[in-house]
Write a protein that holds these residues in place. Structure first.
Motif, PDB file in Angstrom:
ATOM      1  N   THR A  72       0.617  12.350  -3.738  1.00 24.54           N
ATOM      2  CA  THR A  72       0.716  10.984  -3.197  1.00 24.54           C
ATOM      3  C   THR A  72      -0.677  10.512  -2.798  1.00 24.54           C
ATOM      4  N   TRP A  73      -1.447  10.121  -3.802  1.00 26.91           N
ATOM      5  CA  TRP A  73      -2.859   9.831  -3.582  1.00 26.91           C
ATOM      6  C   TRP A  73      -3.101   8.666  -2.632  1.00 26.91           C
ATOM      7  N   TRP A  74      -2.141   7.717  -2.579  1.00 25.77           N
ATOM      8  CA  TRP A  74      -2.421   6.524  -1.771  1.00 25.77           C
ATOM      9  C   TRP A  74      -2.498   6.843  -0.282  1.00 25.77           C
ATOM     10  N   ILE A  75      -1.818   7.909   0.140  1.00 23.19           N
ATOM     11  CA  ILE A  75      -1.886   8.273   1.562  1.00 23.19           C
ATOM     12  C   ILE A  75      -3.302   8.738   1.920  1.00 23.19           C
ATOM     13  N   VAL A  76      -3.996   9.343   0.950  1.00 23.77           N
ATOM     14  CA  VAL A  76      -5.375   9.798   1.179  1.00 23.77           C
ATOM     15  C   VAL A  76      -6.345   8.650   0.980  1.00 23.77           C
ATOM     16  N   LEU A  77      -6.153   7.916  -0.115  1.00 25.13           N
ATOM     17  CA  LEU A  77      -7.181   6.973  -0.537  1.00 25.13           C
ATOM     18  C   LEU A  77      -7.215   5.691   0.286  1.00 25.13           C
ATOM     19  N   ILE A  78      -6.053   5.092   0.539  1.00 26.13           N
ATOM     20  CA  ILE A  78      -6.076   3.750   1.119  1.00 26.13           C
ATOM     21  C   ILE A  78      -6.628   3.709   2.543  1.00 26.13           C
ATOM     22  N   PRO A  79      -6.118   4.538   3.471  1.00 23.01           N
ATOM     23  CA  PRO A  79      -6.747   4.496   4.803  1.00 23.01           C
ATOM     24  C   PRO A  79      -8.211   4.918   4.754  1.00 23.01           C
ATOM     25  N   GLY A  80      -8.520   5.901   3.899  1.00 21.02           N
ATOM     26  CA  GLY A  80      -9.901   6.378   3.798  1.00 21.02           C
ATOM     27  C   GLY A  80     -10.834   5.296   3.307  1.00 21.02           C
ATOM     28  N   TRP A  85      -6.812   4.975  12.177  1.00 23.88           N
ATOM     29  CA  TRP A  85      -7.178   5.349  10.811  1.00 23.88           C
ATOM     30  C   TRP A  85      -7.308   6.860  10.691  1.00 23.88           C
ATOM     31  N   GLY A  86      -7.765   7.490  11.777  1.00 24.00           N
ATOM     32  CA  GLY A  86      -7.908   8.943  11.742  1.00 24.00           C
ATOM     33  C   GLY A  86      -6.563   9.638  11.712  1.00 24.00           C
ATOM     34  N   PHE A  94       0.830  -1.207   0.000  1.00 24.23           N
ATOM     35  CA  PHE A  94       0.000   0.000   0.000  1.00 24.23           C
ATOM     36  C   PHE A  94       0.866   1.258   0.000  1.00 24.23           C
ATOM     37  N   GLY A  95       2.169   1.130  -0.218  1.00 22.16           N
ATOM     38  CA  GLY A  95       3.042   2.298  -0.229  1.00 22.16           C
ATOM     39  C   GLY A  95       3.459   2.711   1.178  1.00 22.16           C
ATOM     40  N   THR A  96       4.189   3.830   1.268  1.00 24.66           N
ATOM     41  CA  THR A  96       4.578   4.357   2.575  1.00 24.66           C
ATOM     42  C   THR A  96       4.082   5.785   2.702  1.00 24.66           C
ATOM     43  N   ASP A  97       3.946   6.257   3.939  1.00 21.53           N
ATOM     44  CA  ASP A  97       3.434   7.609   4.133  1.00 21.53           C
ATOM     45  C   ASP A  97       4.588   8.621   4.159  1.00 21.53           C
ATOM     46  N   SER A 150       0.982  -2.132   7.063  1.00 25.17           N
ATOM     47  CA  SER A 150       1.064  -2.533   8.473  1.00 25.17           C
ATOM     48  C   SER A 150       0.302  -1.561   9.357  1.00 25.17           C
ATOM     49  N   MET A 151       0.355  -0.269   8.985  1.00 24.92           N
ATOM     50  CA  MET A 151      -0.345   0.724   9.802  1.00 24.92           C
ATOM     51  C   MET A 151      -1.848   0.500   9.799  1.00 24.92           C
ATOM     52  N   ILE A 152      -2.371   0.008   8.655  1.00 25.22           N
ATOM     53  CA  ILE A 152      -3.814  -0.231   8.566  1.00 25.22           C
ATOM     54  C   ILE A 152      -4.261  -1.191   9.673  1.00 25.22           C
ATOM     55  N   TRP A 153      -3.512  -2.275   9.863  1.00 25.93           N
ATOM     56  CA  TRP A 153      -3.912  -3.263  10.859  1.00 25.93           C
ATOM     57  C   TRP A 153      -3.768  -2.704  12.266  1.00 25.93           C
ATOM     58  N   TYR A 154      -2.604  -2.098  12.537  1.00 23.75           N
ATOM     59  CA  TYR A 154      -2.400  -1.556  13.883  1.00 23.75           C
ATOM     60  C   TYR A 154      -3.366  -0.407  14.155  1.00 23.75           C
TER      61      TYR A 154
END
Lengths: 326, 294
Positions: free
Chosen positions: B258-266, B243-244, B72-75, B83-87
């Protein structure tokens, strides 16, 4: 007599609200002097600090501060904003128009569009447009307003470069042309309206569908009235009071949504202002803003109650409660 | 039963059971339940699902697009988003459940007090709910949050819970008013049962179906509130991954492309909220069905 009683309840509620906000705001850790004096506050000598606190009246117990605030407020003096060093009302007056424009127009749009949309879906119950609307209703309730804002900014401001992503007008053109204002309003208003419209239309649809199952509908259909006519003339009238009170109850919800959206788009309205004042301990400003939105919401709910009592005689029971539905 | 129809020469009624049962099975939101199960399990066992240490900041690999090393890329701080998504999900879901539990508990007691207690108490609590409903809840949470000082997971759950019990309390009140005249409540009171005993043994089980739906919706609301607050910078700080707080980096990411930082957690957030909603609706339908059966 009842009007007097209502007014008394209204004023009492405001009093309790003001006390609660006053108390909570001052319990918060953090230094209000920083928002008044800026960076300088951190370098002050203890003596200077004490003097500054005394000048702002922050050295006294919270009770004493509250009573003094109340006395001043009753004379119409709501204090000064620590950050803007201006009278609170002046600061608010500069911003309230923007919020009314964004929140008010969005609210009206939602209010007027949800009803025909819901009615259309109830008319087409179970068919494709209806199903789409139901899904949209669920989906929109699950998308946080701030993320939708980010998404729209990403699409329309960053990628396509069609619309501006922040502010209420272009720099240097304060209060400028209507076209400029509209361009800046487009995205925030879309977020507020899109976030709520489907949900309310869905509510209207559900209420109408329930209503369509009633005996009087069967009677009217048997008597030869068309489905559309029954729906619009009879069912809608029965649903309207509930809808009105629902909209009134949901005012803070929409208002709160508008507040978040304002913050994301850095739109200079009351939302951004409340956010700043809560964050920077701008006590007097925060008080005024909370009281203002509280008063507005309570007034709305009273108006709605009065209106629904006028429309629907069933609502006119002793304590304003709905007792049974026929 | 059926013999009587046969005896008088009438065709016995067809068993009507099959229809609702089949319909009920079709109503189960399989996709939502599976998605929710995956998210919950993945978050509970985040030690095994995560592929990297979510807090490790690899400054040489900031804002990497999704690729082989980082699905999912890095921030912007070089942390692995997968990994951040799960934690983060673990924190977000905890806040949601905790806040909903707090609000359900308050709502139960306040609603039952209103429904059973004297008129003045009823009026007082109802005024209080109106008052609390009159301030935008986000402002209220911010105030509470500020008053409690440092932002922690329990703190934010408490703040959200304390400001979201009003709707449920009204439902409980309405039900308590209906139930208080029923025989079993009167009998229990006659035998000297106290308020909390009556509430726990006789009232709460009856409230359960309607509260369940509201509570599930409160979980959704709390997760949403947490993400909004963290995004605004008044919720959880950046180091506490949720997630917030992951999305609080999003505003800067917008201009960086860097769209993935916005899109993936959202998207994860929105899909989870959707799954929760669908599950809630399903529970409500089921509750209504069983209530009708009784």
């Amino acid at each position: 007599m009842r009007a007097v009683k209502k007014l008394a309840a209204f004023l009492l509620s405001l009093l309790v609200l003001s006390a609660a906000v006053f108390w909570f705001a001052r319990l918060a850790p953090g230094d209000p002097l920083v928002s008044y004096y800026g960076e300088r506050a951190e370098r002050m000598s203890p003596a200077d600090r004490a003097q500054a606190e005394a000048a702002l009246g922050l050295d006294q117990p919270i009770r004493v501060q509250y009573v003094r605030w109340l006395k001043n407020a009753l004379r119409g003096r709501l204090g000064i904003s620590y950050k803007y060093k201006q009278d609170v009302l002046t600061v608010i007056r500069g911003r309230v128009g923007n919020t009314l424009l964004l929140g008010g127009v969005s609210y009206l749009l939602i209010f007027t569009l949800a009803l025909p949309l819901g009615a259309a879906c109830a008319r087409m119950e179970g068919r494709l447009p209806d199903k789409v609307l139901c899904k949209l209703g669920t989906l929109s309730a699950c998308i946080p307003a701030f993320w939708l804002s980010l998404l729209l900014i990403l699409i329309f401001s960053v990628t396509l470069r069609w619309l501006p992503s922040s502010g209420a007008w272009s720099p240097g053109a304060a209060g400028g042309g209507a076209a400029d204002r509209l361009r800046h309003l487009a995205l925030p208003m879309t977020v507020v309206v899109a976030g709520h419209l489907w949900y309310y239309a869905y509510m209207v649809r559900n209420m109408l569908c329930d209503e369509l199952g009633a005996d009087y509908v069967l009677l009217e259909r048997a008597a030869g009235l068309s489905r559309t006519r029954t729906l619009l003339r009879h069912c809608l009238r029965n649903v309207l009071p509930t809808y009105l009170s629902l909209m009134a109850v949901e005012t803070p919800h929409i208002l709160g949504g508008a507040y978040v959206v304002e913050t994301v788009f850095s739109y200079p309205g009351l939302g951004t202002l409340s956010y700043e004042s809560a964050l920077y301990h701008d006590y007097d400003l925060l008080m005024a803003l909370c009281l203002l939105s509280g008063a507005a919401v309570m007034a709305c709910s009273m108006l709605a109650q009065a209106a629904s009592q006028r429309i629907d005689p069933r609502m006119r029971t002793g304590r304003g409660e709905v007792t049974g539905r026929g | 039963m059926d013999e009587r129809f046969v005896l008088v020469g009438i065709r016995p009624p067809e068993p009507a059971r099959i229809l609702p049962r089949r319909r009920r099975r079709r109503d189960v939101p399989v996709l939502s339940l599976v998605f929710l199960a995956v998210v919950i399990l993945g978050c509970v066992f985040c030690r095994y699902t995560a592929i990297a240490d979510p807090a490790y900041m690899d400054l040489s690999g900031c804002s990497l697009a999704p690729g082989p090393g980082h699905p999912f890329g890095t921030d912007a701080m070089g942390r692995d988003i997968f990994s951040m998504i799960w934690y983060g999900g673990r924190v977000s879901l905890t806040v949601g459940v905790l806040a909903a539990a707090v609000s359900a508990a308050i709502a139960l007691v306040a609603g039952a007090l209103c429904g059973l207690g004297p008129d003045w108490l009823d009026g007082l609590v109802m005024r209080l709910t109106e008052l609390l409903l009159s301030v935008p809840s986000l402002l209220l949470v911010m105030l509470l949050q500020a008053a409690m000082g440092r932002s922690t997971v329990t703190g934010i759950a408490l703040a959200v819970g304390l400001t979201s019990w009003m709707g449920t309390a009204r439902v409980v009140r309405a039900q308590a008013r209906q139930l208080r005249r029923s025989g079993f409540v009167v009998a229990a009171r006659c035998m000297g049962a106290g308020f909390f005993h009556t509430l726990r043994r006789h009232l709460a089980p009856n409230f359960f179906p309607s509260i369940l739906f509201m509570t599930v919706m409160n979980i959704r609301g709390a997760i949403m509130a947490e993400s909004t607050l963290s995004f605004l910078g008044v919720g959880l700080p950046l180091e506490v991954i949720s997630w917030g707080s992951m999305l609080s980096l999003a505003e800067n990411a917008l201009t960086g492309g860097t769209w993935w930082i916005v899109l993936i957690p959202g998207l994860t957030l929105v899909c989870t909220l959707l799954a929760i909603t669908e599950t809630g609706e399903w529970l409500r339908r089921r509750g209504r069905g069983s209530a009708a059966a009784v």
